[in-house]
Write a protein that holds these residues in place. Structure first.
Motif, mmCIF file in Angstrom:
data_model
loop_
_atom_site.group_PDB
_atom_site.id
_atom_site.type_symbol
_atom_site.label_atom_id
_atom_site.label_comp_id
_atom_site.label_asym_id
_atom_site.label_seq_id
_atom_site.Cartn_x
_atom_site.Cartn_y
_atom_site.Cartn_z
ATOM 1 N N ASN A 17 0.830 -1.296 -0.011
ATOM 2 C CA ASN A 17 -0.003 0.102 0.069
ATOM 3 C C ASN A 17 0.924 1.251 0.178
ATOM 4 O O ASN A 17 1.395 1.772 1.033
ATOM 5 C CB ASN A 17 -1.123 -0.153 1.379
ATOM 6 C CG ASN A 17 -2.092 0.993 1.285
ATOM 7 O OD1 ASN A 17 -2.024 1.853 0.309
ATOM 8 N ND2 ASN A 17 -2.952 0.803 2.019
ATOM 9 N N ILE A 18 1.109 1.870 -1.222
ATOM 10 C CA ILE A 18 1.956 3.052 -1.451
ATOM 11 C C ILE A 18 0.994 4.193 -1.474
ATOM 12 O O ILE A 18 0.089 4.323 -2.459
ATOM 13 C CB ILE A 18 2.940 2.816 -2.582
ATOM 14 C CG1 ILE A 18 3.759 1.599 -2.093
ATOM 15 C CG2 ILE A 18 3.898 4.102 -2.789
ATOM 16 C CD1 ILE A 18 4.320 0.961 -3.318
ATOM 17 N N LEU A 71 -4.492 6.144 8.303
ATOM 18 C CA LEU A 71 -4.357 5.363 9.149
ATOM 19 C C LEU A 71 -5.387 4.160 9.191
ATOM 20 O O LEU A 71 -5.016 2.904 9.667
ATOM 21 C CB LEU A 71 -4.480 5.841 10.519
ATOM 22 C CG LEU A 71 -3.525 7.241 10.695
ATOM 23 C CD1 LEU A 71 -3.676 7.765 12.154
ATOM 24 C CD2 LEU A 71 -1.865 6.200 11.066
ATOM 25 N N ARG A 72 -6.611 4.162 8.614
ATOM 26 C CA ARG A 72 -7.439 3.023 8.457
ATOM 27 C C ARG A 72 -6.758 2.063 7.458
ATOM 28 O O ARG A 72 -7.251 0.934 7.893
ATOM 29 C CB ARG A 72 -8.777 3.612 8.035
ATOM 30 C CG ARG A 72 -9.886 3.001 8.099
ATOM 31 C CD ARG A 72 -11.326 3.527 7.638
ATOM 32 N NE ARG A 72 -11.139 5.117 7.968
ATOM 33 C CZ ARG A 72 -11.166 5.900 7.344
ATOM 34 N NH1 ARG A 72 -11.856 6.059 5.771
ATOM 35 N NH2 ARG A 72 -11.486 7.273 7.578
ATOM 36 N N ASP A 73 -5.969 2.467 6.761
ATOM 37 C CA ASP A 73 -5.421 1.441 5.672
ATOM 38 C C ASP A 73 -4.446 0.729 6.416
ATOM 39 O O ASP A 73 -3.792 -0.406 5.894
ATOM 40 C CB ASP A 73 -4.894 1.985 4.511
ATOM 41 C CG ASP A 73 -5.876 2.449 3.546
ATOM 42 O OD1 ASP A 73 -7.346 2.077 3.682
ATOM 43 O OD2 ASP A 73 -5.748 3.448 2.825
ATOM 44 N N VAL A 74 -3.858 1.096 7.697
ATOM 45 C CA VAL A 74 -2.588 0.267 8.329
ATOM 46 C C VAL A 74 -3.294 -0.844 9.287
ATOM 47 O O VAL A 74 -4.344 -0.507 9.807
ATOM 48 C CB VAL A 74 -1.778 1.195 9.365
ATOM 49 C CG1 VAL A 74 -0.909 0.597 9.872
ATOM 50 C CG2 VAL A 74 -1.343 2.449 8.557
ATOM 51 N N SER A 75 -2.987 -1.977 8.643
ATOM 52 C CA SER A 75 -3.171 -3.043 9.747
ATOM 53 C C SER A 75 -1.985 -4.120 10.005
ATOM 54 O O SER A 75 -0.853 -3.960 9.477
ATOM 55 C CB SER A 75 -4.357 -3.832 9.129
ATOM 56 O OG SER A 75 -4.060 -4.525 7.844
ATOM 57 N N VAL A 76 -2.362 -4.956 10.777
ATOM 58 C CA VAL A 76 -1.127 -6.118 11.199
ATOM 59 C C VAL A 76 -0.712 -6.634 9.785
ATOM 60 O O VAL A 76 -1.605 -7.322 9.055
ATOM 61 C CB VAL A 76 -1.532 -7.089 12.177
ATOM 62 C CG1 VAL A 76 -0.643 -7.995 12.436
ATOM 63 C CG2 VAL A 76 -1.935 -6.451 13.529
ATOM 64 N N PRO A 91 1.603 -2.590 6.047
ATOM 65 C CA PRO A 91 2.077 -1.497 6.552
ATOM 66 C C PRO A 91 1.870 -0.533 5.220
ATOM 67 O O PRO A 91 1.364 -0.951 4.310
ATOM 68 C CB PRO A 91 3.511 -1.385 6.645
ATOM 69 C CG PRO A 91 3.849 -2.509 5.847
ATOM 70 C CD PRO A 91 2.826 -3.478 6.142
ATOM 71 N N VAL A 92 1.697 0.705 5.510
ATOM 72 C CA VAL A 92 1.478 1.760 4.466
ATOM 73 C C VAL A 92 2.790 2.459 4.315
ATOM 74 O O VAL A 92 3.254 3.249 5.151
ATOM 75 C CB VAL A 92 0.314 2.898 4.811
ATOM 76 C CG1 VAL A 92 0.285 4.061 3.949
ATOM 77 C CG2 VAL A 92 -1.120 2.256 5.108
ATOM 78 N N TYR A 133 8.791 6.920 4.209
ATOM 79 C CA TYR A 133 8.321 6.587 5.430
ATOM 80 C C TYR A 133 7.500 5.313 5.202
ATOM 81 O O TYR A 133 7.108 4.921 4.212
ATOM 82 C CB TYR A 133 7.516 7.737 6.007
ATOM 83 C CG TYR A 133 8.243 9.002 6.123
ATOM 84 C CD1 TYR A 133 9.164 9.054 7.238
ATOM 85 C CD2 TYR A 133 7.883 9.888 5.283
ATOM 86 C CE1 TYR A 133 9.725 10.505 7.388
ATOM 87 C CE2 TYR A 133 8.533 11.257 5.226
ATOM 88 C CZ TYR A 133 9.558 11.521 6.320
ATOM 89 O OH TYR A 133 10.134 12.668 6.523
ATOM 90 N N ALA A 134 7.277 4.478 6.527
ATOM 91 C CA ALA A 134 6.446 3.428 6.573
ATOM 92 C C ALA A 134 5.728 3.593 7.992
ATOM 93 O O ALA A 134 6.291 4.072 9.022
ATOM 94 C CB ALA A 134 7.316 2.089 6.716
#
Length: 86
Positions: A3-4, A17-22, A25-26, A36-37
């Motif tokens: 996810n870039i 932030l909604r796209d970040v999950s275990v 990463p974004v 950045y990650a």
């Protein structure tokens, strides 16, 4: 698939932030290059623990090479002594 997103998407950070999950990463780009990650805290802690483990293993390998290696029975006896001290 990674996810870039461009860093400019942080204007609406809650959506990013909604796209970040275990395990997902974004990655943020700046001027078209990865910069950045954003990681889920569980991924961050796992990566940090892995780095610490690798560092300790490297220290153990260096110690073994400098001071000599111990046999499995010597290691067992060492930890058996430690357990008996408690």
């Amino acid at each position: 698939m990674p996810n870039i997103k461009p860093i400019s998407d942080l204007r609406n950070y809650s959506e990013v932030l909604r796209d970040v999950s275990v395990g997902a990463p974004v990655f943020l780009t700046k001027n078209g290059r990865g910069r950045y990650a954003i990681l889920d805290i569980q991924d961050y802690e796992r990566a940090n623990a892995t780095l610490k483990l690798v560092d300790e293993l490297a220290k153990g390998k260096q110690s073994g090479e400098e001071k000599g290696w111990r046999t499995a029975s010597e290691v067992r006896a060492h930890f058996q002594e430690k357990a008996n001290e408690e």
